[in-house]
Design a protein around this motif. Sequence first.
Motif, short mmCIF file in Angstrom:
data_model
loop_
_atom_site.label_atom_id
_atom_site.label_comp_id
_atom_site.label_asym_id
_atom_site.label_seq_id
_atom_site.Cartn_x
_atom_site.Cartn_y
_atom_site.Cartn_z
N ILE A 177 0.84 -1.21 0.00
CA ILE A 177 0.00 0.00 0.00
C ILE A 177 0.86 1.25 0.00
CG2 ILE A 177 -1.67 1.32 1.35
CD1 ILE A 177 -2.78 -1.40 2.33
N LEU A 178 1.92 1.26 0.83
CA LEU A 178 2.81 2.42 0.88
C LEU A 178 3.55 2.58 -0.45
CD1 LEU A 178 4.29 2.08 4.48
CD2 LEU A 178 2.59 3.74 3.67
N ALA A 179 3.96 1.48 -1.07
CA ALA A 179 4.67 1.55 -2.35
C ALA A 179 3.78 2.17 -3.42
CB ALA A 179 5.13 0.16 -2.77
N VAL A 180 2.50 1.80 -3.42
CA VAL A 180 1.57 2.36 -4.41
C VAL A 180 1.32 3.84 -4.14
CG1 VAL A 180 -0.80 2.29 -5.24
CG2 VAL A 180 0.46 0.17 -4.94
N PHE A 197 2.33 6.32 -7.18
CA PHE A 197 1.45 7.48 -7.39
C PHE A 197 2.27 8.71 -7.76
CE2 PHE A 197 -1.48 10.89 -6.26
CZ PHE A 197 -2.65 10.42 -6.81
N TYR A 198 3.41 8.89 -7.10
CA TYR A 198 4.25 10.04 -7.42
C TYR A 198 4.85 9.91 -8.82
CZ TYR A 198 8.31 13.05 -7.69
OH TYR A 198 9.23 13.96 -8.12
N SER A 199 5.44 8.74 -9.13
CA SER A 199 6.16 8.55 -10.38
C SER A 199 5.24 8.65 -11.60
CB SER A 199 6.87 7.19 -10.38
OG SER A 199 7.82 7.12 -9.34
N PHE A 208 1.99 13.20 -15.47
CA PHE A 208 0.86 12.29 -15.61
C PHE A 208 1.04 11.41 -16.83
CE2 PHE A 208 -3.69 11.47 -16.81
CZ PHE A 208 -3.91 10.56 -15.80
N ASN A 209 1.29 10.13 -16.59
CA ASN A 209 1.53 9.18 -17.66
C ASN A 209 0.21 8.51 -18.03
OD1 ASN A 209 2.30 6.90 -19.22
ND2 ASN A 209 4.34 6.96 -18.32
N ARG A 210 -0.27 8.77 -19.24
CA ARG A 210 -1.56 8.24 -19.69
C ARG A 210 -1.44 6.94 -20.48
NH1 ARG A 210 -1.39 13.68 -20.39
NH2 ARG A 210 -0.47 13.39 -22.45
N ALA A 211 -0.24 6.38 -20.56
CA ALA A 211 -0.02 5.22 -21.42
C ALA A 211 -0.88 4.03 -21.03
CB ALA A 211 1.45 4.82 -21.40
N MET A 212 -1.11 3.83 -19.73
CA MET A 212 -1.91 2.68 -19.31
C MET A 212 -3.40 2.89 -19.58
SD MET A 212 -1.48 -0.35 -18.40
CE MET A 212 0.20 -0.51 -17.79
#
Length: 246
Positions: free
Chosen positions: A184-187, A192-194, A200-204
Amino acid sequence: MSNEITFELPRTYDRFSVSDRVQHAVMVVSFLFLTVTGLPQKFIYLNNAYLDDLIELMGGIERVRVVHRWAATVLMLATVYHVLAAAHRVLVRRVSLSMLPRYQDVVDGLQAVRYNLGLAKQRPRTDRYTWEEKVEYWSLLWGTVVMIATGFMLWNPIATARFLPGQWIPAAQVVHGGEAILAILAVLVWHFYSVHLRSFNRAMFTGQLNEHEMEHEHPLELERIKAGRAHPAHDPEAVAKRQRLF
């Protein structure tokens, strides 16, 4: 002479297939359900009024446990599908194992730290996957295996005790809860930051990146694409044969 001004849309590059994006969506939904139903169970001994209200809102502790197990089942099926899809890419389509860690990733990681501290003039120039993406991917894969193994032991304690000492059950509970907090902390902190805050990476969501994003995030891959070395040709008959064997 026409005075019309034409605007050329930026070129886009395929990043993720529909299958990749569906897998990601299923993973996100199952992770959210596991988080919402798992945290109240982990901290139920605190007798916290907010957690008690949350459990009641979801229909009681038994309902929470059932939903948690269903979400875990979805996560397991998604993991199995992902492994099979990755095997298909490598064994049938002969896609390179670009997600495997390399020594260059260590070099890139150190350079990124130096860049962030102002000790390097430029960010590392990365290829198909950055060192951060590899760390996230393999952490997710390893964490999922740990959660599945320990979760199965907690779900089936009697069957587990037939093959392993009884002390493994409380040990699995500690590992399961600790790994859940770590995930949870990793996400929330890393992913979330990266992906959402830094840029904001929209590729997914769209499956594509534009040329500016490729130059910033994956310049080496962009160079290979422009040089025509990104997608080597394969014999259709050989691919079809490997497909049948697979």
